[in-house]
Design a protein around this motif. Structure first.
Motif, PDB file in Angstrom:
ATOM      1  N   LEU A   1      -6.892   0.294  -0.326  1.00 21.23           N
ATOM      2  CA  LEU A   1      -7.900   1.045   0.423  1.00 21.23           C
ATOM      3  C   LEU A   1      -7.537   2.518   0.572  1.00 21.23           C
ATOM      4  O   LEU A   1      -8.399   3.395   0.510  1.00 21.23           O
ATOM      5  CB  LEU A   1      -8.097   0.420   1.806  1.00 21.23           C
ATOM      6  N   SER A   2      -6.258   2.787   0.807  1.00 21.87           N
ATOM      7  CA  SER A   2      -5.834   4.153   1.111  1.00 21.87           C
ATOM      8  C   SER A   2      -5.364   4.929  -0.110  1.00 21.87           C
ATOM      9  O   SER A   2      -5.331   6.166  -0.087  1.00 21.87           O
ATOM     10  CB  SER A   2      -4.706   4.127   2.142  1.00 21.87           C
ATOM     11  N   GLY A   3      -4.959   4.213  -1.167  1.00 23.35           N
ATOM     12  CA  GLY A   3      -4.369   4.883  -2.313  1.00 23.35           C
ATOM     13  C   GLY A   3      -2.956   5.351  -2.062  1.00 23.35           C
ATOM     14  O   GLY A   3      -2.387   6.096  -2.862  1.00 23.35           O
ATOM     15  N   GLU A   4      -2.359   4.920  -0.937  1.00 25.27           N
ATOM     16  CA  GLU A   4      -0.999   5.298  -0.598  1.00 25.27           C
ATOM     17  C   GLU A   4      -0.108   4.056  -0.592  1.00 25.27           C
ATOM     18  O   GLU A   4      -0.542   2.966  -0.213  1.00 25.27           O
ATOM     19  CB  GLU A   4      -0.959   5.953   0.791  1.00 25.27           C
ATOM     20  N   GLU A   5       1.138   4.232  -0.988  1.00 25.61           N
ATOM     21  CA  GLU A   5       2.069   3.108  -1.015  1.00 25.61           C
ATOM     22  C   GLU A   5       2.361   2.603   0.393  1.00 25.61           C
ATOM     23  O   GLU A   5       2.609   3.399   1.307  1.00 25.61           O
ATOM     24  CB  GLU A   5       3.368   3.532  -1.701  1.00 25.61           C
ATOM     25  N   LYS A   6       2.320   1.297   0.581  1.00 22.25           N
ATOM     26  CA  LYS A   6       2.582   0.675   1.873  1.00 22.25           C
ATOM     27  C   LYS A   6       3.751  -0.291   1.745  1.00 22.25           C
ATOM     28  O   LYS A   6       3.789  -1.101   0.820  1.00 22.25           O
ATOM     29  CB  LYS A   6       1.343  -0.075   2.380  1.00 22.25           C
ATOM     30  N   ASP A   7       4.668  -0.202   2.662  1.00 25.16           N
ATOM     31  CA  ASP A   7       5.851  -1.066   2.627  1.00 25.16           C
ATOM     32  C   ASP A   7       5.519  -2.387   3.317  1.00 25.16           C
ATOM     33  O   ASP A   7       5.218  -2.399   4.516  1.00 25.16           O
ATOM     34  CB  ASP A   7       7.017  -0.383   3.345  1.00 25.16           C
ATOM     35  N   PRO A   8       5.558  -3.497   2.610  1.00 26.53           N
ATOM     36  CA  PRO A   8       5.225  -4.777   3.241  1.00 26.53           C
ATOM     37  C   PRO A   8       6.186  -5.175   4.355  1.00 26.53           C
ATOM     38  O   PRO A   8       5.833  -5.968   5.222  1.00 26.53           O
ATOM     39  CB  PRO A   8       5.277  -5.775   2.077  1.00 26.53           C
ATOM     40  N   ARG A   9       7.370  -4.606   4.360  1.00 27.46           N
ATOM     41  CA  ARG A   9       8.306  -4.911   5.449  1.00 27.46           C
ATOM     42  C   ARG A   9       7.808  -4.342   6.776  1.00 27.46           C
ATOM     43  O   ARG A   9       8.049  -4.939   7.838  1.00 27.46           O
ATOM     44  CB  ARG A   9       9.693  -4.358   5.114  1.00 27.46           C
ATOM     45  N   PHE A  10       7.118  -3.207   6.704  1.00 27.60           N
ATOM     46  CA  PHE A  10       6.526  -2.673   7.941  1.00 27.60           C
ATOM     47  C   PHE A  10       5.424  -3.605   8.440  1.00 27.60           C
ATOM     48  O   PHE A  10       5.329  -3.881   9.637  1.00 27.60           O
ATOM     49  CB  PHE A  10       5.971  -1.269   7.711  1.00 27.60           C
ATOM     50  N   ALA A  11       4.599  -4.100   7.540  1.00 30.57           N
ATOM     51  CA  ALA A  11       3.571  -5.069   7.936  1.00 30.57           C
ATOM     52  C   ALA A  11       4.210  -6.302   8.548  1.00 30.57           C
ATOM     53  O   ALA A  11       3.692  -6.870   9.524  1.00 30.57           O
ATOM     54  CB  ALA A  11       2.721  -5.444   6.729  1.00 30.57           C
TER      55      ALA A  11
END
Length: 266
Positions: free
Chosen positions: A70-80
Motif C-alpha cells: 500500500l505504501s511502497g515503503e519497506e516494512k519490517d515484519p518484526r515491528f508488526a
C-alpha cells in the motif's frame, strides 16, 4: 492554573526513581498534579526492546507485506509482530495498525515508539500505567513530606500523545492516573440558563495531559514532567471511567466490519 516543566531531568535508565528525580528538581506541594510522559516511565521500567526480540510470525509477515504494497515503503515484519504482542485487539490492519493495548488504550501501533530510545530499537508503553502512576505518587508524597492522612494529596498522570479521528495533529492524553478521578461529571447540574445537563462528563485527566503537552514540547527539546498548580477538581462527582466500554463503542464495532480498500478512495 499554572504549569511548570521540571527542568534538567537526566536521560532516564532502567531502575531510575522518577519520584526522587522530580522531587530533587522542583517543589511538589499539596494539591499539585504532576504529569509524566509515558516515555520516561517506560524507560525507568525497562520497557526498551529490540526488533530481534520479536521474530515475525505468519500474521505479522502478512500485515507487513500488505502495508508495504500500500505504501511502497519497506516494512519490517518484526515491528508488526511487536505490535501484535503488545495488543489485545487489532482494530484495523490497513492503512495503519490501530490497536487496543493491554490496558485499554486504543492507538496506532500499540503506542510503540521508535525515537529517543538509546541503544535499542523500540520503546514499549508501560504495562500498567495506572499502577505506575500510583507508585510515582507514593514516592512524591514521601519525598515531599506530604501526609494523605492529613488530607494532603498529590495526583500523578502518565501521559502520551496520539492522533484523533476527524482532526489533524496530535494531542496529549492520559494513559494512567492516581490521586484523582479520571473525569468529573456535570450531569444533573445546571447551565447558566438553569437547564439541567444530561450528558456532560469531562475527561479532566486528558485535558490536563493536553495542557501539560504544550509545556513539555516534542522532539529533542522535550521535558517529560510538568507540575500543574492552582487547579482544583471542584465539587463534582468523579469517575475513573476513561476508556469507552466495548458495548457502547459504536465506532469500534463499525471498524471491525470495515476493510481498507484503496480503490474505493479514487
Amino acid at each position: 492554573m499554572h504549569l511548570q516543566a521540571v527542568a534538567d531531568l537526566p536521560e532516564i535508565r532502567p531502575g531510575d526513581d522518577l519520584a526522587a528525580l522530580i522531587a530533587d528538581r522542583t517543589t511538589v506541594e499539596d494539591g499539585d498534579v504532576v504529569t509524566i510522559a509515558s516515555t520516561v516511565v517506560s524507560k525507568a521500567e525497562g520497557r526498551q526492546a529490540d526488533l530481534t526480540d520479536f521474530p515475525a510470525g505468519p500474521r505479522a509477515r502478512e500485515i507487513a507485506g500488505r502495508l508495504e504494497d500500500l505504501s511502497g515503503e519497506e516494512k519490517d515484519p518484526r515491528f508488526a509482530q511487536a505490535v501484535l504482542e503488545e495488543s489485545t485487539e487489532l482494530v484495523t490492519d490497513a492503512p495503519f495498525l490501530l490497536t487496543e493495548t493491554r490496558f485499554g488504550h486504543v492507538c496506532v501501533n500499540a503506542g510503540i515508539d521508535r525515537s529517543n530510545v538509546p541503544d535499542h530499537d523500540l520503546l514499549l508503553l508501560p504495562k500498567r500505567p495506572t499502577e505506575s502512576a500510583e507508585r510515582i505518587r507514593t514516592g512524591l508524597l514521601e519525598a515531599s513530606n506530604l501526609d494523605p492522612d492529613d488530607g494532603e494529596n498529590v495526583a500523578v498522570i502518565v501521559t502520551d500523545t496520539c492522533g484523533r479521528p476527524f482532526r489533524f495533529g496530535q494531542r496529549g492524553v492520559a494513559l494512567g492516573w492516581a490521586g484523582m478521578p479520571a473525569s468529573r461529571d456535570w450531569r444533573g447540574e445546571t447551565d447558566r440558563d438553569g437547564r439541567e445537563m444530561g450528558v456532560t462528563v469531562q475527561s479532566v485527566v486528558d485535558e490536563l495531559s493536553s495542557a501539560a503537552n504544550l509545556v513539555t514540547g516534542e522532539g529533542d527539546d522535550g521535558t517529560p514532567a510538568v507540575v500543574v498548580r492552582d487547579w482544583a477538581f471542584g465539587d463534582h462527582e468523579g469517575s475513573d471511567n476513561l476508556f469507552r466500554d466495548l458495548e457502547g463503542d459504536f465506532v469500534r464495532h463499525a471498524l471491525r466490519d470495515w476493510r481498507y480498500d484503496p480503490e474505493e478512495r479514487r
